[in-house]
Design a protein around this motif. Structure first.
Motif, short mmCIF file in Angstrom:
data_model
loop_
_atom_site.label_atom_id
_atom_site.label_comp_id
_atom_site.label_asym_id
_atom_site.label_seq_id
_atom_site.Cartn_x
_atom_site.Cartn_y
_atom_site.Cartn_z
N ALA A 163 3.81 8.85 -54.38
CA ALA A 163 2.95 9.91 -54.91
C ALA A 163 3.60 11.27 -54.66
O ALA A 163 2.91 12.27 -54.49
CB ALA A 163 1.57 9.84 -54.26
N ALA A 164 4.95 11.28 -54.63
CA ALA A 164 5.67 12.50 -54.26
C ALA A 164 6.11 13.34 -55.45
O ALA A 164 6.72 14.39 -55.26
CB ALA A 164 6.89 12.14 -53.41
N GLY A 165 5.80 12.88 -56.66
CA GLY A 165 6.17 13.65 -57.84
C GLY A 165 7.66 13.95 -57.87
O GLY A 165 8.49 13.07 -57.65
N ASP A 166 8.01 15.22 -58.14
CA ASP A 166 9.40 15.64 -58.17
C ASP A 166 9.82 16.32 -56.86
O ASP A 166 10.84 17.02 -56.81
CB ASP A 166 9.63 16.62 -59.33
N GLY A 167 9.02 16.15 -55.81
CA GLY A 167 9.33 16.77 -54.53
C GLY A 167 10.64 16.25 -53.96
O GLY A 167 10.93 15.05 -54.03
N ARG A 168 11.42 17.16 -53.40
CA ARG A 168 12.71 16.78 -52.82
C ARG A 168 12.54 16.44 -51.34
O ARG A 168 11.79 17.09 -50.63
CB ARG A 168 13.75 17.89 -53.02
N ILE A 169 13.27 15.41 -50.91
CA ILE A 169 13.15 14.86 -49.56
C ILE A 169 14.50 14.96 -48.87
O ILE A 169 15.51 14.50 -49.41
CB ILE A 169 12.68 13.39 -49.62
N SER A 170 14.52 15.58 -47.70
CA SER A 170 15.75 15.72 -46.92
C SER A 170 15.72 14.68 -45.80
O SER A 170 15.40 15.00 -44.65
CB SER A 170 15.87 17.13 -46.35
N ALA A 171 16.05 13.46 -46.13
CA ALA A 171 15.99 12.37 -45.15
C ALA A 171 17.33 12.20 -44.45
O ALA A 171 18.38 12.56 -44.97
CB ALA A 171 15.59 11.07 -45.84
N ALA A 172 17.27 11.64 -43.24
CA ALA A 172 18.47 11.34 -42.47
C ALA A 172 18.22 10.06 -41.67
O ALA A 172 17.09 9.59 -41.58
CB ALA A 172 18.84 12.50 -41.54
N SER A 173 19.27 9.53 -41.09
CA SER A 173 19.13 8.28 -40.34
C SER A 173 18.56 8.55 -38.94
O SER A 173 18.73 9.63 -38.38
CB SER A 173 20.48 7.59 -40.20
N ARG A 174 17.92 7.55 -38.39
CA ARG A 174 17.42 7.67 -37.01
C ARG A 174 18.57 8.00 -36.05
O ARG A 174 18.41 8.78 -35.12
CB ARG A 174 16.76 6.36 -36.57
N ALA A 175 19.72 7.37 -36.27
CA ALA A 175 20.85 7.59 -35.38
C ALA A 175 21.29 9.05 -35.39
O ALA A 175 21.65 9.60 -34.34
CB ALA A 175 22.02 6.68 -35.76
N ASP A 176 21.25 9.69 -36.55
CA ASP A 176 21.64 11.10 -36.63
C ASP A 176 20.62 12.00 -35.94
O ASP A 176 20.98 12.95 -35.23
CB ASP A 176 21.85 11.52 -38.09
N TYR A 177 19.34 11.71 -36.13
CA TYR A 177 18.30 12.48 -35.41
C TYR A 177 18.43 12.27 -33.90
O TYR A 177 18.25 13.20 -33.11
CB TYR A 177 16.90 12.07 -35.87
N ALA A 178 18.74 11.04 -33.49
CA ALA A 178 18.90 10.74 -32.06
C ALA A 178 20.09 11.50 -31.49
O ALA A 178 20.03 12.02 -30.36
CB ALA A 178 19.10 9.23 -31.86
N GLU A 179 21.16 11.58 -32.25
CA GLU A 179 22.34 12.31 -31.77
C GLU A 179 22.01 13.80 -31.61
O GLU A 179 22.44 14.43 -30.63
CB GLU A 179 23.51 12.12 -32.74
N ALA A 180 21.24 14.35 -32.55
CA ALA A 180 20.84 15.76 -32.43
C ALA A 180 20.01 15.97 -31.16
O ALA A 180 20.17 16.97 -30.45
CB ALA A 180 20.06 16.19 -33.67
#
Length: 287
Positions: A163-180
């Motif tokens: 139900a996100a229409g044309d909204g843009r999503i900036s997703a990343a992997s769990r491993a990258d968030y964990a490294e941050a």
């Protein structure tokens, strides 16, 4: 510099522990906590201190955080209604323990987000500020795994449904968030920072469907539904009604751009480009 990682029994918490070790933090300086410590017994076998921490148990939290210098508060999962109270207990216990820095995994644009999830993160951020504890806000975007884990179902149905229409999503992997998270916990100069975190390349759900089509050779379409209809689809698929509504509401937020960021903060923190959607799909399909 003892570092506490809450939720180490979960995927993001465990990955953060591994990232801390990879950054050279001695095992003896890491305190991994969770409700069921049998799930992290292997970490104890590697020299990491393992302690039980239940977000609903104030006394137990104080014991779990004793002697800690820094703490990663990984936001509690559902039920959403209990989330803020749980977070406040953790923050209070961190203050009592004399922790010098709390890093909190929030969500993108938590200060302005209109979603149910966003509101819980905003209240937690405000409480952190009110308590006066030095903190860093890790406003994590959506996980790529939220989509790659659905690949079998998407391929069966021949469609991405949302139900996100044309909204843009900036997703990343769990491993990258964990490294941050490991970076801000193990280095100086991050107190007071607010990091909007997400992948370098954003995508719409229609673009997700196209990427899955390209990766698999199957024709996958995107079916965009009204929020209430999407919640019903999720409930029919077996999700609890409350969780179905929260996830559908998250898509509503995506439609408003609340899961999009072009800050580049994640790339900067980890010192390399985060995993892309195409890379995540390739890895998942060949797993």
């Amino acid at each position: 510099m003892p570092i506490v990682v809450t939720g180490a029994t979960g995927q993001l918490g465990r990955l953060t522990v591994e990232a801390l070790l990879q950054r050279g933090i001695p095992a003896a300086d890491i305190i991994a906590t969770g409700r069921d410590t049998t799930r992290i017994k292997d970490l104890a076998d590697r020299g990491i201190t393992v302690r039980r921490a239940d977000f609903a148990d104030t006394d137990g939290l104080a014991e779990a955080f004793a002697g800690a210098d820094r703490l990663l508060l990984i936001s509690a999962s559902v039920p959403v209604g209990e989330r803020v109270a749980n977070h406040r207990r953790v923050i209070d216990a961190a203050v009592v323990a004399g922790v010098s820095l709390v890093a909190y995994t929030s969500t993108t644009h938590a200060d302005t987000a209109t979603t149910v999830i966003g509101a819980t993160h905003r209240e937690t951020e405000e409480y952190l500020r009110d308590r006066g504890t030095p903190s860093v806000l890790l406003r994590n975007g959506w996980y790529l795994e939220n989509y790659t884990s659905q690949l079998p179902q998407i391929l069966r149905n021949g469609a991405v449904v949302g139900a996100a229409g044309d909204g843009r999503i900036s997703a990343a992997s769990r491993a990258d968030y964990a490294e941050a998270a490991a970076v801000v916990l193990s280095a100086e100069g991050h107190a007071g920072a607010v990091y909007e975190l997400g992948g370098d390349e954003s995508f719409t759900l229609a673009e997700l469907a196209a990427a899955i089509s390209a990766a698999t050779g199957e024709q996958i379409a995107y079916t965009d539904l009204p929020v209430t209809d999407f919640a019903q689809v999720l409930a029919t698929a077996g999700l609890p009604a409350e969780l179905a509504e929260v996830l559908a509401d998250a898509d509503r937020g995506m439609n408003r751009g609340e899961m999009h960021t072009d800050s580049g903060n994640l790339h900067h923190l980890i010192g390399r480009p985060p995993m892309t959607l195409t890379e995540a799909l390739t890895a998942a399909l060949h797993h």
